[in-house]
Design a protein around this motif. Structure first.
Motif, PDB file in Angstrom:
ATOM      1  N   LYS A 181       2.979   1.064  -7.700  1.00  0.00           N
ATOM      2  CA  LYS A 181       4.381   1.396  -7.457  1.00  0.00           C
ATOM      3  C   LYS A 181       4.672   2.848  -7.826  1.00  0.00           C
ATOM      4  O   LYS A 181       5.419   3.544  -7.128  1.00  0.00           O
ATOM      5  N   ARG A 215       3.420   5.001  -4.977  1.00  0.00           N
ATOM      6  CA  ARG A 215       4.254   4.862  -3.773  1.00  0.00           C
ATOM      7  C   ARG A 215       5.581   5.585  -3.965  1.00  0.00           C
ATOM      8  O   ARG A 215       6.053   6.275  -3.054  1.00  0.00           O
ATOM      9  N   HIS A 270      10.357   1.271   3.116  1.00  0.00           N
ATOM     10  CA  HIS A 270      10.250   1.609   1.692  1.00  0.00           C
ATOM     11  C   HIS A 270      11.180   2.766   1.324  1.00  0.00           C
ATOM     12  O   HIS A 270      11.739   2.800   0.222  1.00  0.00           O
TER      13      HIS A 270
END
Length: 353
Positions: free
Chosen positions: A268, A271, A307
């Motif tokens: 995470k 990202r 996202h």
């Protein structure tokens, strides 16, 4: 202004131990190409001298040496004294002769230019008090740690603060050199140099540095090393297993340490950092949303957009429309400050102004 041939732009280079070759070459080649017609390299419109503390050869960080060099000359011979810094190691012995020379040049009123980590030497010489200081995003954390009273700027290529000019280094050194050539010799000579060097145009000092910055304040060695690898591979979605392998640890260990130090797992964290890079690209480049998604390591535009919207509350297309021409005066760079907080397991992201 006087005839530039009879009064050339004169630059003295202070080459510190293990200086970085690229910014040095970019700066001096811009001068060289502006100095003469074609590529003849005669020092007509520009004149330059390479200086070291005792006139010894200057050894660069890549192992190549610059010669001949001369011992430090009277600083009043030069329009500018350009200090090119190199690899930073706090255990290296300070070049007291160079530091004293920079102080003497400042006292003589000669404009000082710090390129790459050359700004560290200007700070050590005590000539940057109350001045804005441009530094590469890569060296920002080191500078703030070593010189807490100095407020560095890492969102632009170079800063002209009167008789103190500081530059992030790299290819930005060519932009700063062209800026000075244009000031003294005219725009035509600056553009002549840049075009031969295959630059389309001169970038202004306020042009943003080419990627978002992560300030490394993490004490955990494994996490710090992992963050550095993630920064270097923003264009690819690296698996946790591969990241752990590159760091030299296990997947279980790296996941545990990330959660203890930053409050999130490495996947995470990586990202989110790639999404921040995408946000930066939307504001500061003309690349399409598809191109940006690919550059940030997302497999397709839909994946990137989904996202991105979850992270920022708007789609990439909406952000692009509201970026208002990527006005760098109004859009903050997207710095991510990372600090270890033992016991809290949290990372704090802030915008820096």
């Amino acid at each position: 202004m006087s005839d530039p041939v009879s009064r050339p732009l004169s630059v003295g280079f202070v080459l510190l131990r293990r200086f970085t070759m690229l910014p040095f070459a970019a700066f001096v080649d811009c001068l060289r190409l502006a100095a003469d017609e074609g590529d003849r390299s005669r020092q007509l419109r520009c004149h330059w001298v390479f200086m070291t503390s005792a006139g010894q050869d200057a050894m660069s960080s890549c192992g190549a040496a610059v010669t001949p060099c001369t011992a430090f000359r009277d600083p009043r011979e030069f329009d500018y004294i350009v200090t090119i810094g190199g690899v930073q190691d706090e255990h290296d012995e300070l070049d007291d002769t160079a530091i004293a020379y920079l102080r003497r040049a400042a006292q003589a009123g000669v404009p000082l230019v710090g390129v790459c980590t050359g700004v560290f030497a200007l700070i050590q010489a005590g000539v940057m008090g109350g001045r804005r200081c441009c530094v590469s995003w890569y060296h920002h954390g080191d500078l703030t740690r070593r010189f807490p009273d100095i407020e560095p700027v890492a969102d632009r290529l170079f800063i002209d603060d009167g008789n103190r000019l500081t530059c992030a280094g790299g290819t930005a050194a060519a932009d700063l050199a062209a800026y000075l050539v244009e000031r003294h010799l005219g725009k035509a000579w600056a553009m002549k140099s840049l075009h031969i060097m295959l630059f389309d145009e001169a970038r202004p000092g306020e042009h943003p540095q080419p990627q978002p910055v992560v300030f490394d304040k993490v004490e955990d060695r494994v996490v710090r090393r992992a963050i550095a690898i993630i920064e270097q591979h923003l264009g690819e979605a690296m698996t946790v297993d591969e990241l752990a392998h590159r760091v030299g640890t296990s997947r279980r260990n790296i996941e545990r340490r990330f959660r203890e130090v930053l409050g999130v797992g490495p996947q995470k964290f990586a990202r989110d950092l790639r999404l921040r890079y995408g946000l930066w690209l939307l504001h500061y480049t003309a690349k399409s949303v598809t191109e940006i998604g690919e550059r940030c390591g997302f497999s397709d535009t839909a994946h990137f957009s989904r996202h991105f919207r979850e992270a920022f509350g708007a789609t990439p297309s909406t952000v692009r429309k509201t970026a208002s021409g990527r006005d760098t005066a109004r859009v903050d760079p997207f710095f991510l400050h990372i600090e270890s907080r033992p016991g809290e397991g949290q990372a704090e992201g802030k915008k820096r102004r």
